[in-house]
Design an enzyme around this catalytic site. Structure first.
Site, mmCIF file in Angstrom:
data_model
loop_
_atom_site.group_PDB
_atom_site.id
_atom_site.type_symbol
_atom_site.label_atom_id
_atom_site.label_comp_id
_atom_site.label_asym_id
_atom_site.label_seq_id
_atom_site.Cartn_x
_atom_site.Cartn_y
_atom_site.Cartn_z
ATOM 1 N N SER A 96 9.747 -7.799 5.287
ATOM 2 C CA SER A 96 9.075 -7.775 4.002
ATOM 3 C C SER A 96 9.514 -8.970 3.151
ATOM 4 O O SER A 96 9.417 -10.113 3.572
ATOM 5 C CB SER A 96 9.366 -6.438 3.316
ATOM 6 O OG SER A 96 8.565 -6.254 2.187
ATOM 7 N N HIS A 119 4.306 -8.206 6.333
ATOM 8 C CA HIS A 119 3.186 -7.294 6.093
ATOM 9 C C HIS A 119 2.557 -7.582 4.735
ATOM 10 O O HIS A 119 3.105 -8.318 3.914
ATOM 11 C CB HIS A 119 3.626 -5.819 6.196
ATOM 12 C CG HIS A 119 4.555 -5.386 5.094
ATOM 13 N ND1 HIS A 119 4.793 -4.073 4.794
ATOM 14 C CD2 HIS A 119 5.309 -6.094 4.227
ATOM 15 C CE1 HIS A 119 5.650 -3.982 3.797
ATOM 16 N NE2 HIS A 119 5.983 -5.194 3.437
#
Length: 420
Positions: A96, A119
Site C-alpha cells: 500500500s 492497490h
C-alpha cells in the site's frame, strides 16, 4: 493504499526510529508498522526527525502494510528532498502506502523472501449520492497520481499501473525487481519469511503473495534513476494535491542593513563598546547596560560636561544618549511582540481556513495550531488534506460522532465500533 490507517495487530509502540552511526556519516531509519497520524507517530514527527539527520547516507528499512495515503505522501516527499543518498531496503513487507514511499529512494533493495503490494485507494463513505460521487472522484484522483509515481520510477504508463493497482497486485522480491518497482534482491540478507503474518492483512483482497495470483509483469519496463519534483511530474502532483486550497501566508520582511534599523541587539554592542572606551572601563569588567549608564552619570557629574559625539569615535561606532538608547530598546521589544502576534494570527488563519472549507474537523483546531507553532513546515501537511472531506454540517447518522477528520471518516470501514 487506504486513505485511512490500518490498525496494528499488537501494540508495538512508535512505528519508526532513527539511529546514526558513531562516525555521524550514515543513519538507519526504520518504518516497521502502520503509517498513520492516529494509531502511531504522525508524519510531521517523522519528517522533523528526518530533517535533523545531517548524514551522507540514509539506510531506510521498511516492514509495513501501509496506511494513510497523506502521511505516506508527506514522508515520500521528505525523503526525496533530503540531500543524503537514500537506500531503501524492504525487510519484510512494503504494501500500500509503503510501496510508493520507497520509490523516493535512490536505490530500492528487496530482501530475500520479502513482498511488495500495490492497490487502488479505497475508503468508506456515509451519505447521499452526491457524497458517494465526490468520494469516488477523490479516490480516482489519488489513485491516478500514485499510478503516475510508479510509472515515473518503474517505466510503463500510468494506465498500466492503474490496472495493476485495481487488481491488487502482490509481488515476490524477484517479481518486484522484474516489474521495475525495485532495483535488486539482496540475497545475502535473508528476510523473515513470516514477516507478512505479523500484520492483519484480512482487509486486502489477497492476504499475501501466497494467496494472490501471479502478477502480470511487463518485462519491457525500464527502471528510471529517481523521481522528479519538476512541474507536471507525478511526484510534484502528489506534493501539491490540495496546495491551491491553502491561503498564501504574508512574506517575511526583508532584512534591514543599517545599524539603526537592525534593532537593539546590534546597537547594544556598539553602544557598549563606545561607552567603555569613553569611560575607560576595561573589557573584563562585568557591567550590564544599567551599570554602564550609572558609570556614565558619575563621570558626567564629576566633569560637569555635556556628552557630545566627538570626531575621535571609532569608524562604524554610533553613540547615543541614554534616552535614545532606552527608546530603541523599548521599540525593539514592542516590535518583537507584534511580530510574534502576527505569526500567531497567521497560524490561526491557516487553521481556521482549513476548518471552514472542511479539510479538518473543528475538534482538531488546537492540535493544528500547536503543530504549526512547533514546525512551520507542517503547513505542507495541512495542504495535503482534501477540501470538503470533513462534513461542515451533520448529514445522517454518524454513530454519535459530530466531528471527525478526513481520515476518521474514510477509514471507519476498518473500525466501525471505534469512537473519535
Amino acid at each position: 493504499m487506504k486513505i485511512n490507517m490500518l490498525k496494528p495487530s499488537v501494540d508495538r509502540g512508535p512505528w519508526f526510529r532513527m539511529e546514526t552511526d558513531e562516525a555521524g556519516t550514515s543513519a538507519e531509519v526504520y518504518i516497521y508498522d502502520v503509517i498513520d497520524s492516529f494509531w502511531g507517530v504522525n508524519a510531521a514527527d517523522f519528517v522533523r526527525e528526518l530533517q535533523a539527520l545531517d548524514v551522507d547516507t540514509i539506510n531506510l528499512r521498511v516492514n509495513s502494510p501501509g496506511g494513510s495515503v497523506y502521511d505516506g505522501v508527506a514522508i515520500m516527499n521528505a525523503l526525496r528532498r533530503h540531500p543524503a543518498n537514500i537506500i531503501a531496503t524492504v525487510d519484510g513487507l512494503a504494501a500500500s502506502a509503503a510501496s510508493f514511499i520507497i520509490q523516493a529512494a535512490d536505490e530500492v533493495v528487496m530482501g530475500k523472501n520479502t513482498e511488495l503490494m500495490i492497490h487502488d485507494a479505497s475508503a468508506i463513505c456515509w451519505g447521499n449520492a452526491k457524497d458517494m460521487a465526490d468520494t469516488a472522484q477523490i479516490l480516482d484522483r489519488i489513485s491516478g497520481t500514485i499510478a503516475g509515481i510508479y510509472a515515473e520510477r518503474a517505466g510503463g504508463t500510468a494506465d498500466e499501473w492503474r490496472d495493476a493497482m485495481l487488481a491488487e497486485t502482490w509481488y515476490t522480491a524477484e517479481e518486484a525487481v522484474t516489474a521495475g518497482l525495485a532495483d535488486r534482491v539482496d540475497t545475502d540478507d535473508e528476510a523473515d519469511p513470516d514477516a507478512t503474518n505479523r500484520f492483519d492483512l484480512s482487509i486486502f483482497a489477497h492476504a499475501g503473495r501466497r494467496n494472490a495470483p501471479a502478477p502480470a509483469v511487463n518485462t519491457s519496463h525500464e527502471r528510471r534513476p529517481g523521481l522528479s519534483l519538476s512541474n507536471g511530474s507525478p511526484l510534484a502532483a502528489a506534493a501539491h494535491m490540495v496546495a491551491k486550497t491553502i491561503p498564501t501566508p504574508p512574506a517575511e520582511p526583508k532584512d534591514n542593513t543599517t545599524p539603526l534599523e537592525k534593532g537593539p541587539d546590534a546597537m547594544s554592542e556598539a553602544v557598549t563598546k563606545g561607552l567603555r572606551e569613553r569611560l575607560g572601563i576595561p573589557a573584563a569588567a562585568n557591567l550590564d547596560d544599567t551599570g554602564l549608564l550609572s558609570a556614565l552619570d558619575e563621570a558626567l557629574a564629576e566633569q560637569e560636561v555635556t556628552p557630545t559625539v566627538t570626531a575621535a569615535a571609532a569608524p562604524g561606532t554610533v553613540v547615543l544618549d541614554a534616552a535614545q538608547y532606552e527608546d530603541l530598546v523599548a521599540s525593539a521589544a514592542d516590535g518583537r511582540t507584534a511580530r510574534q502576534q502576527q505569526l500567531a494570527d497567521n497560524r490561526a488563519a491557516l487553521v481556521n481556513a482549513a476548518v471552514e472549507d472542511g479539510r479538518i474537523a473543528p475538534a482538531r483546531r488546537e492540535h493544528w495550531v500547536n503543530a504549526l507553532a512547533a514546525d512551520p513546515g507542517m503547513s505542507e501537511t495541512l495542504a495535503g488534506l482534501e477540501k470538503g472531506l470533513v462534513p461542515l454540517a451533520a448529514a445522517g447518522y454518524v454513530g454519535g460522532v459530530n466531528e471527525s477528520t478526513d481520515e476518521d471518516k474514510l477509514y471507519s470501514k476498518f473500525y466501525p465500533g471505534k469512537e473519535g
